[in-house]
Design a protein around this motif. Structure first.
Motif, PDB file in Angstrom:
ATOM      1  N   VAL A 159       0.838  -1.199   0.000  1.00  0.00           N
ATOM      2  CA  VAL A 159       0.000   0.000   0.000  1.00  0.00           C
ATOM      3  C   VAL A 159       0.871   1.246   0.000  1.00  0.00           C
ATOM      4  N   LEU A 160       1.948   1.232   0.764  1.00  0.00           N
ATOM      5  CA  LEU A 160       2.845   2.396   0.818  1.00  0.00           C
ATOM      6  C   LEU A 160       3.488   2.661  -0.541  1.00  0.00           C
ATOM      7  N   ASP A 161       3.870   1.591  -1.235  1.00  0.00           N
ATOM      8  CA  ASP A 161       4.436   1.771  -2.578  1.00  0.00           C
ATOM      9  C   ASP A 161       3.409   2.428  -3.509  1.00  0.00           C
ATOM     10  N   ALA A 162       2.156   1.958  -3.432  1.00  0.00           N
ATOM     11  CA  ALA A 162       1.103   2.530  -4.271  1.00  0.00           C
ATOM     12  C   ALA A 162       0.841   3.990  -3.901  1.00  0.00           C
ATOM     13  N   LEU A 163       0.853   4.289  -2.604  1.00  0.00           N
ATOM     14  CA  LEU A 163       0.640   5.664  -2.151  1.00  0.00           C
ATOM     15  C   LEU A 163       1.752   6.583  -2.641  1.00  0.00           C
ATOM     16  N   SER A 164       2.974   6.104  -2.593  1.00  0.00           N
ATOM     17  CA  SER A 164       4.100   6.926  -3.040  1.00  0.00           C
ATOM     18  C   SER A 164       3.940   7.300  -4.514  1.00  0.00           C
ATOM     19  N   GLN A 165       3.552   6.329  -5.321  1.00  0.00           N
ATOM     20  CA  GLN A 165       3.346   6.600  -6.744  1.00  0.00           C
ATOM     21  C   GLN A 165       2.177   7.555  -6.958  1.00  0.00           C
ATOM     22  N   LYS A 166       1.080   7.334  -6.237  1.00  0.00           N
ATOM     23  CA  LYS A 166      -0.099   8.185  -6.382  1.00  0.00           C
ATOM     24  C   LYS A 166       0.176   9.608  -5.887  1.00  0.00           C
ATOM     25  N   ALA A 167       1.014   9.749  -4.853  1.00  0.00           N
ATOM     26  CA  ALA A 167       1.349  11.087  -4.355  1.00  0.00           C
ATOM     27  C   ALA A 167       2.069  11.893  -5.423  1.00  0.00           C
ATOM     28  N   ALA A 168       2.979  11.234  -6.162  1.00  0.00           N
ATOM     29  CA  ALA A 168       3.688  11.918  -7.250  1.00  0.00           C
ATOM     30  C   ALA A 168       2.715  12.300  -8.365  1.00  0.00           C
ATOM     31  N   GLU A 169       1.789  11.395  -8.693  1.00  0.00           N
ATOM     32  CA  GLU A 169       0.790  11.699  -9.720  1.00  0.00           C
ATOM     33  C   GLU A 169      -0.118  12.838  -9.286  1.00  0.00           C
ATOM     34  N   GLU A 170      -0.485  12.851  -8.006  1.00  0.00           N
ATOM     35  CA  GLU A 170      -1.374  13.902  -7.501  1.00  0.00           C
ATOM     36  C   GLU A 170      -0.680  15.256  -7.513  1.00  0.00           C
ATOM     37  N   HIS A 171       0.611  15.258  -7.223  1.00  0.00           N
ATOM     38  CA  HIS A 171       1.362  16.515  -7.259  1.00  0.00           C
ATOM     39  C   HIS A 171       1.401  17.062  -8.685  1.00  0.00           C
ATOM     40  N   ALA A 172       1.585  16.180  -9.662  1.00  0.00           N
ATOM     41  CA  ALA A 172       1.586  16.613 -11.063  1.00  0.00           C
ATOM     42  C   ALA A 172       0.209  17.139 -11.460  1.00  0.00           C
ATOM     43  N   ARG A 173      -0.845  16.475 -10.987  1.00  0.00           N
ATOM     44  CA  ARG A 173      -2.202  16.939 -11.290  1.00  0.00           C
ATOM     45  C   ARG A 173      -2.450  18.319 -10.695  1.00  0.00           C
ATOM     46  N   LEU A 174      -1.980  18.517  -9.464  1.00  0.00           N
ATOM     47  CA  LEU A 174      -2.166  19.795  -8.786  1.00  0.00           C
ATOM     48  C   LEU A 174      -1.462  20.915  -9.550  1.00  0.00           C
ATOM     49  N   THR A 175      -0.280  20.604 -10.068  1.00  0.00           N
ATOM     50  CA  THR A 175       0.500  21.599 -10.808  1.00  0.00           C
ATOM     51  C   THR A 175      -0.245  22.086 -12.052  1.00  0.00           C
ATOM     52  N   GLY A 176      -1.014  21.202 -12.662  1.00  0.00           N
ATOM     53  CA  GLY A 176      -1.711  21.558 -13.892  1.00  0.00           C
ATOM     54  C   GLY A 176      -3.067  22.203 -13.695  1.00  0.00           C
ATOM     55  N   LEU A 177      -3.466  22.482 -12.440  1.00  0.00           N
ATOM     56  CA  LEU A 177      -4.804  23.021 -12.194  1.00  0.00           C
ATOM     57  C   LEU A 177      -4.875  24.554 -12.197  1.00  0.00           C
ATOM     58  N   SER A 178      -3.746  25.218 -12.291  1.00  0.00           N
ATOM     59  CA  SER A 178      -3.707  26.700 -12.284  1.00  0.00           C
ATOM     60  C   SER A 178      -4.399  27.265 -11.039  1.00  0.00           C
ATOM     61  N   LEU A 179      -4.034  26.718  -9.894  1.00  0.00           N
ATOM     62  CA  LEU A 179      -4.603  27.190  -8.635  1.00  0.00           C
ATOM     63  C   LEU A 179      -3.952  28.503  -8.213  1.00  0.00           C
ATOM     64  N   PRO A 180      -4.636  29.308  -7.379  1.00  0.00           N
ATOM     65  CA  PRO A 180      -3.966  30.449  -6.762  1.00  0.00           C
ATOM     66  C   PRO A 180      -2.710  29.979  -6.035  1.00  0.00           C
ATOM     67  N   ARG A 181      -1.699  30.835  -6.023  1.00  0.00           N
ATOM     68  CA  ARG A 181      -0.387  30.433  -5.506  1.00  0.00           C
ATOM     69  C   ARG A 181      -0.469  29.885  -4.089  1.00  0.00           C
ATOM     70  N   GLU A 182      -1.242  30.553  -3.209  1.00  0.00           N
ATOM     71  CA  GLU A 182      -1.289  30.107  -1.817  1.00  0.00           C
ATOM     72  C   GLU A 182      -1.963  28.741  -1.680  1.00  0.00           C
TER      73      GLU A 182
END
Length: 237
Positions: A159-182
């Motif tokens: 589960v930890l291995d899967a979480l580590s991979q998903k955390a990296a994917e989620e960070h990439a998704r967050l980067t592409g959302l054009s959120l306010p900086r804060e």
């Protein structure tokens, strides 16, 4: 037999999480522990045996000393000297907390008071009451506990291995959302701390961070199917 052993492991896992966790999660972990008892023939048999001739009201008068009977302005709690009575006494306290008769925070500050801090009071409670209770019971089921600890340790690693991979994917998704900086910084910081917790295999910290990240996603209304799978992995730990 497998289901019985699984219930036994869940009971001890809940005990460990009570000892290692925070006071704000204590009620839930006690509920988890008591549910495991309810479906385990071994545990119900053991607790039934120690409770058969146990006088809980008398034990409360003997071992829970309220402030008015104490030379200081707070109460004190003591453990029985025999293993059988100790297990029965602590189990009855858990039962009172589970059914709502006893309020956890009030109990902690009344009998385990440390400088007005619930965190410090809870740490005193876990050190003096929960650890002896857990350790006595672990000694009753050494073979089952060792076998299932090994199984769930291996499962958690997956589960930890899967979480580590998903955390990296989620960070990439967050980067592409054009959120306010804060907002981006807040989310990115949680994911970075989560990655550190995963590397250290710190399960309580992982759960806490995922809970906080879930609120972050819901608050900004940016949760999608991918992030839902990411959050759901916490339930497998």
């Amino acid at each position: 037999m497998e289901d019985q052993n699984t219930a036994l492991w869940r009971f001890f896992n809940a005990c460990d999480e009570l000892i290692e966790g925070k006071h704000i999660l204590a009620d839930k972990k006690i509920d988890d522990m008591m549910r495991a008892v309810a479906v385990s023939e071994e545990l119900t048999g053991l607790f039934g045996a120690v409770l058969e001739n146990f006088d809980y009201p008398a034990a409360k008068r003997r071992y829970l000393i309220p402030p008015e009977r104490s030379p200081i302005l707070r109460g004190e709690a003591y453990l029985p000297s025999t293993d059988e009575e100790l297990v029965a006494f602590v189990f009855c306290i858990f039962a009172e907390i589970e059914n709502g008769t006893l309020k956890t925070n009030e109990f902690l500050l009344r009998y385990f008071y440390v400088d007005g801090s619930l965190t410090a009071s809870y740490e005193r409670f876990t050190a003096t009451f929960l650890r002896p209770f857990r350790d006595i019971l672990r000694g009753c089921f050494p073979t089952s506990v060792r076998r299932f600890e090994g199984y769930y340790q291996r499962r958690n690693e997956g589960v930890l291995d899967a979480l580590s991979q998903k955390a990296a994917e989620e960070h990439a998704r967050l980067t592409g959302l054009s959120l306010p900086r804060e907002d981006f910084i807040a989310g990115s910081t949680m994911l970075t701390e989560l990655s550190f917790a995963i590397d250290k295999k710190d399960v309580p910290a992982i759960r806490a961070l995922l809970c906080g990240y879930l609120y972050f996603l819901q608050y900004l209304n940016i949760m999608d199917e991918s992030s839902g799978v990411f959050i759901a992995l916490a339930g497998d730990l």
